[in-house]
Structures are given as C-alpha cells and as structure tokens.
Design an enzyme around this catalytic site. Structure first.
Site, short mmCIF file in Angstrom:
data_model
loop_
_atom_site.label_atom_id
_atom_site.label_comp_id
_atom_site.label_asym_id
_atom_site.label_seq_id
_atom_site.Cartn_x
_atom_site.Cartn_y
_atom_site.Cartn_z
N ARG A 20 1.05 -1.14 -0.07
CA ARG A 20 0.02 0.20 0.16
C ARG A 20 0.88 1.35 -0.05
NH1 ARG A 20 -3.95 0.49 4.45
NH2 ARG A 20 -3.21 -1.26 5.50
N ASP B 295 9.39 -2.21 10.84
CA ASP B 295 8.46 -1.13 10.39
C ASP B 295 7.66 -0.43 11.54
OD1 ASP B 295 6.68 -3.26 10.80
OD2 ASP B 295 5.83 -3.16 8.64
N ASN C 249 36.96 42.20 1.79
CA ASN C 249 36.03 42.40 1.18
C ASN C 249 35.85 41.99 -0.50
OD1 ASN C 249 33.70 44.10 -0.20
ND2 ASN C 249 33.68 45.26 1.88
C1 UD1 Z 1 2.10 -8.85 13.34
C2 UD1 Z 1 1.56 -9.80 14.31
C3 UD1 Z 1 0.64 -9.42 15.19
C4 UD1 Z 1 1.07 -7.72 15.76
C5 UD1 Z 1 1.48 -6.95 14.70
C6 UD1 Z 1 2.27 -5.60 15.35
C7 UD1 Z 1 1.94 -12.00 13.30
C8 UD1 Z 1 1.38 -13.15 12.79
N1 UD1 Z 1 1.13 -11.06 13.98
O1 UD1 Z 1 1.14 -8.75 12.60
O2 UD1 Z 1 0.15 -10.00 16.19
O3 UD1 Z 1 -0.05 -7.19 16.52
O4 UD1 Z 1 2.55 -7.61 13.91
O5 UD1 Z 1 2.28 -4.76 14.16
O6 UD1 Z 1 3.04 -12.17 13.55
N2 UD1 Z 1 7.68 -9.70 7.82
C9 UD1 Z 1 8.62 -10.50 6.99
N3 UD1 Z 1 8.42 -11.60 6.35
C10 UD1 Z 1 6.98 -12.16 6.37
C11 UD1 Z 1 5.94 -11.48 7.12
C12 UD1 Z 1 6.51 -10.27 7.62
O7 UD1 Z 1 9.82 -10.02 7.08
O8 UD1 Z 1 6.93 -13.33 5.73
C13 UD1 Z 1 8.13 -8.51 8.36
C14 UD1 Z 1 7.36 -7.32 7.90
O9 UD1 Z 1 8.37 -6.84 7.13
C15 UD1 Z 1 7.29 -6.50 9.06
C16 UD1 Z 1 7.07 -7.60 10.13
O10 UD1 Z 1 7.59 -8.84 9.68
O11 UD1 Z 1 8.43 -5.94 9.36
C17 UD1 Z 1 5.38 -7.67 10.68
O12 UD1 Z 1 4.92 -8.27 9.52
P1 UD1 Z 1 3.44 -7.74 9.12
O13 UD1 Z 1 2.94 -8.39 8.04
O14 UD1 Z 1 3.25 -6.21 9.26
O15 UD1 Z 1 2.54 -8.37 10.50
P2 UD1 Z 1 1.29 -8.08 10.83
O16 UD1 Z 1 0.41 -8.98 10.05
O17 UD1 Z 1 0.76 -6.48 10.94
#
Ligand code: UD1
Ligand code: CA
Length: 483
Positions: free
Chosen positions: A20, A112, A386
């Site tokens: 997004r 992030d 100057n």
């Molecule tokens: C995750 C948590 C959720 C929490 C939230 C807080 C899980 C299943 N859920 O959800 O409980 O409330 O963070 O923000 O963990 N990333 C990877 N590889 C992947 C997936 C994610 O590197 O395959 C990284 C993303 O870049 C990010 C972080 O992990 O920095 C969190 O991933 P994101 O998909 O944002 O997690 P949420 O679904 O928001």
C-alpha cells in the site's frame, strides 16, 4: 553480568514490501524524520545495549543490504510466508554461540515499527528473565486495536495465546491489549518453538505469535510485558500512516528542544531530525529543516526557510533563507538571505555572507564580507576581506579544479575574475572588472583598463538607422532633455 549482556541478540524482520506504500522499496526503508524506520529500530536495540543484530530481508533484499552496508548480519527470506517463517531464516544466526550461552535471549522486532524504545526493551528483558520465560510478548493497550494480534489472557491474568485479528472471534476482538510485534525469547526455546509452527490459519502463514500457545503447550512459561508507551505499536502500512508517524516524531523532537530552551514561535514546516542538537536561547523559524547530526550553538537564529545538513554551527549565528551542507559556521557569522554553502566549507567568526552568494569547499576568514552575487569555490579567503558583487573564482578550466587564495585585508573589486590557480597576497586591491591570471604580491593593485571610448550622439544616429517612428523618437529625446 557482562557475559549475559553479550549473549543478547536481536532479529529485526524487514522482509515485507508494504504494497500500500506504492513504491518499490522494502517498507522498513521508508523514512521517518529522515531516517529509515529500520534505523530507528536498530538504534533502539543499540541504545538498549544489543548490537548482535540480524536483519531478515526479503523484498528487494539488495536495498536492505546496500543500506546496512555490512554493519549487521542479514538472513534472506526468499518467500514471504509469515513472521514465524521470517525468524526461521535467522536460525543459523540464533545458533551461533548458543553453546557458550545456553540461557541467552533474543529480541524479535518489526522493522517497520520505529518507536520501540530502549526502556521498553530493557524492562521487558528484566521481566522475561525474572519469570524464566521462554517468550515474553511486548504489548500495549490501544483505543482501536483493529488489525492487531490480540493478547488473550487466562483467568489468572497470565497470557495464553495471541490471536490475529483475522482469526479472532468477536469476543477476542473486544480485547484492547495488542501484540506490538516485539518479543523476548530464550534463544534455545525460540529455535525449538519455530520448529513446531504450522500455517494452519486464515492467512496460511507461519505466525511467530503461535510460539506463545506453543510454549504453554510444552509446559514452558510465556509472559507479557505491557509497555506504558502505546507508540511502540505504531507502524506504517500506507503513506498516510507514514505521514502520521513523521508528524508524531517531528513534534516529539521539537518538544525536546522546547524543554531545552530553544524558541519556536510557530512550528510550521520545521523538520528537525533526532540527531540534531540545538543550544539554549536559539530560535528556529518556520520552514527550517535541520538534518544529519547538525549542531547549532546558543543564541542563534536559524530560518525562516533554511536548511542545515551535516553542519556544525557556532553560537550567535544567523542563517536566513539559506542552505548549508556539510560545513562549519563559526560564532557570530551572518548568512543570507539566499546563500548556498556547499560541502567542506568553513565560514569563520563574524563573517557576513549576503544574498545570492555560493560558496563551495572554501574557507572564509574572520569578519570577511561577501555581501552579494558572488561565487567562491575551492578557495582560501583571509580575514577582513571584502569581495565585491559579481566576483567569480574561476576554479574549473573544463578539466581540473584549482584553488584561489586571497590574503587578509584584501579588497576585491566588483566583477573580478580570479583565474585559478592564483594567489593574492595580503592587502591586495583588484579594480572592478579585472581578470586576474597571475599571482599578486601583497599590497598591490591589479587594474586592467583599456581606454574608455565615448561617442557623442550615438543613440540619435541609431534611431534614424532603425527608422524609428516619430512618437517613440520624441519620447526618447524628451526624456533626454529632462535629464
Ligand atoms: C504482526 C503480528 C501481530 C501484531 C503486529 C504488530 C504475526 C502473525 N502477527 O502482524 O500479532 O499485532 O505484527 O504490528 O506475527 N515480515 C517478514 N516476512 C514475512 C512477514 C512479515 O519479514 O513473511 C515482516 C514485515 O516486513 C514486518 C513484520 O514482519 O516488518 C511484521 O509483519 P506484518 O505483516 O506487518 O505483521 P502483521 O500482520 O501486521
Ligand atoms: Ca500481515
């Protein structure tokens, strides 16, 4: 105690794209107050005393690698199969040194969520160790928990699981305590728990959060540390979110400077990165951007509409509507309006650099005046010099750059060209419009005047040649009479 500290590691998840955001860079590289969110997370770890860090990269991994420049270990997650899967890629890093520190702990963080803070990291570790937990989830309470993993507590208040929003029942969705995405694990337990994760959920992902229920099922301790700082939860999924993070961070930083005695009559357009220092009694005016470790002394006036990037600025300096990069501005210098000071310059005490002046890779001596319309590049200018309007140091011949030296107390006439390399001694005068092609000894005058020819009535003759209409002719000649 020291050995224990050294056995603390951190894994930062930075594999995600952030669709997004609509840009082809990994989400953790988006900037908040000039620094990638990943850098905020790294610095929170470092400030908490953890420098054994592994960054899990995935989407556009080369950009993460390039940004880190070899500062930390990285692990590649070739496909995005969930946060648990991401941490699995760091297992070799987790195993390193485990034999020597079997009770070592690992902090897992999201790359992030930039506002995780060192106090939360340190205090949650204390709780984690005191309770002998396999996992301690860092949580916070939100007014609107939509989208986050909910912290499910059992009757006695101890944590029993984390349920993702998408997988949660209505009753679970009513819980306002959420998972921040940061956790402490006993490293050995983490490796074991990762091995048992499945992707049996709505998103078909390996959830790191399932390690909580996993630990409990194994008879291990799982706990939660509720941070008093709900900002630790904040991340950016969209440009709108990022703007909000920037605005929050911007006002936090300005607030810190207000507490230190810096004056802001209005904060419009003021962006101050967190690496910037500002002395007491200085005033920052609207539209001013202070970046990359710039330090500003006491009682300065910076702005309006100025940029200082990587600069050391002394006390009592004024910078008005100007841009200054990687340079030193000493006490009492007055810069602007409309000045561009390029890298590697030093403006000494009390110098005045006025409008439409560009200075590059040059030193300007104490109390020297360069008041308007001048270019000084690759030059050493002495004190109390100057430099007249329109003067140019001709530092580039199309092949090489060369230096000009102007001695103390010299007076450079307007529109002087100094053809580099050239050295002017002390107290040299140059006449207006002169082009200096060789060195000048101290106290000399350089003047190069052809005979000035004056042709009387030239304009009137020209009017006839141009067959100018009578009305215009009359106008010109009438004005002439008036003079
Ligand atoms: C995750 C948590 C959720 C929490 C939230 C807080 C899980 C299943 N859920 O959800 O409980 O409330 O963070 O923000 O963990 N990333 C990877 N590889 C992947 C997936 C994610 O590197 O395959 C990284 C993303 O870049 C990010 C972080 O992990 O920095 C969190 O991933 P994101 O998909 O944002 O997690 P949420 O679904 O928001
Ligand atoms: Ca997600």
């Amino acid at each position: 105690m020291k050995a224990e500290n050294n056995s603390n590691k951190a894994v930062i998840l930075a594999g995600g794209q952030g669709k997004r955001m609509k840009a082809e860079i990994p989400k953790p590289l988006f900037r908040v107050l000039g620094e990638p969110m990943l850098e905020w997370v790294i610095s929170a770890c470092e400030d908490a005393g953890i420098s054994d860090i592994c960054v899990v990269k995935g989407y556009k991994e080369e950009l993460i690698e390039e940004y880190l420049g070899g500062r930390y270990t990285t692990a590649l997650q070739a496909e995005r199969l969930g946060t648990g899967h991401a941490v699995m890629q760091a297992v070799p890093f987790l195993e390193e040194g485990l034999e020597d520190a079997p009770d070592g702990n690992t902090l897992v963080l999201c790359g992030d969520a930039p506002f995780i803070d060192p106090v939360t990291i340190k205090e949650s570790l204390i709780l984690h160790r005191q309770n002998g937990n396999a996992v301690t989830v860092i949580t916070a309470e939100l007014d609107d928990p939509t989208g986050y993993g909910r912290v499910i507590r059992s009757g006695g208040g101890s944590i029993s699981a984390i349920v993702e929003h998408k997988d949660a029942t209505d009753e679970q969705r009513a819980v306002r305590e959420v998972n921040s995405g940061a956790y402490w694990f006993r490293t050995a337990d983490l490796i074991q728990l990762l091995g048992r994760l499945t992707n049996d959920n709505v998103q078909h992902e390996y959830y790191l959060t399932d390690t909580v229920a996993g630990a409990i099922a194994e008879g291990k301790n799982a706990g939660a540390y509720k941070s008093a700082n709900p900002q630790i939860i904040r991340g950016a999924n969209s440009r709108r979110d990022l703007l909000e993070l920037n605005e929050y961070a911007r006002m936090e930083v300005i607030g810190k400077h207000l507490d230190n005695g810096v004056e802001f009559a209005c904060t419009d357009g003021i962006i101050i990165e967190r690496s910037v220092e500002i002395g007491q009694g200085s005033e920052i005016l609207p539209g001013t951007i202070l970046r990359r470790g710039t330090s500003v002394g006491k009682n300065c006036i910076i702005g309006p509409y100025s940029v200082a990037d990587g600069c050391v600025i002394g006390d009592n300096v004024e910078i008005n509507t100007s841009q200054v990069f990687d340079s030193v501005i000493e006490n009492g210098a007055v810069i602007g309006p409309y000045v561009h000071i390029r890298p590697e310059s030093r403006i000494r005490s009390g110098a005045r650099i006025g409008d439409f002046v560009e200075i590059k890779n040059s030193e300007i001596g104490d109390e020297t005046m360069i008041s308007h319309l001048v270019y000084v590049g690759d030059s050493d200018v002495g004190r109390k010099v100057n430099i007249g309007a329109g003067t140019v140091t001709v530092n580039f011949d199309g092949i090489a750059k060369s230096r000009c030296t102007i001695g103390d107390y010299s007076f450079i006439g307007s529109n002087t060209n100094l053809i580099a390399p050239v050295r002017l001694g002390k107290g040299v005068y140059t006449a207006a419009g002169v082009t200096v092609t060789r060195d000048l000894p101290s106290y000399a005058l350089a003047i190069d005047r052809g005979e000035l020819k004056v042709r009387q009535g030239y304009t009137l003759k020209k009017m006839d040649e141009k067959k100018m209409d009578d009305k215009t002719k009359k106008e010109i000649t009438k004005r002439k009479k008036d003079e």
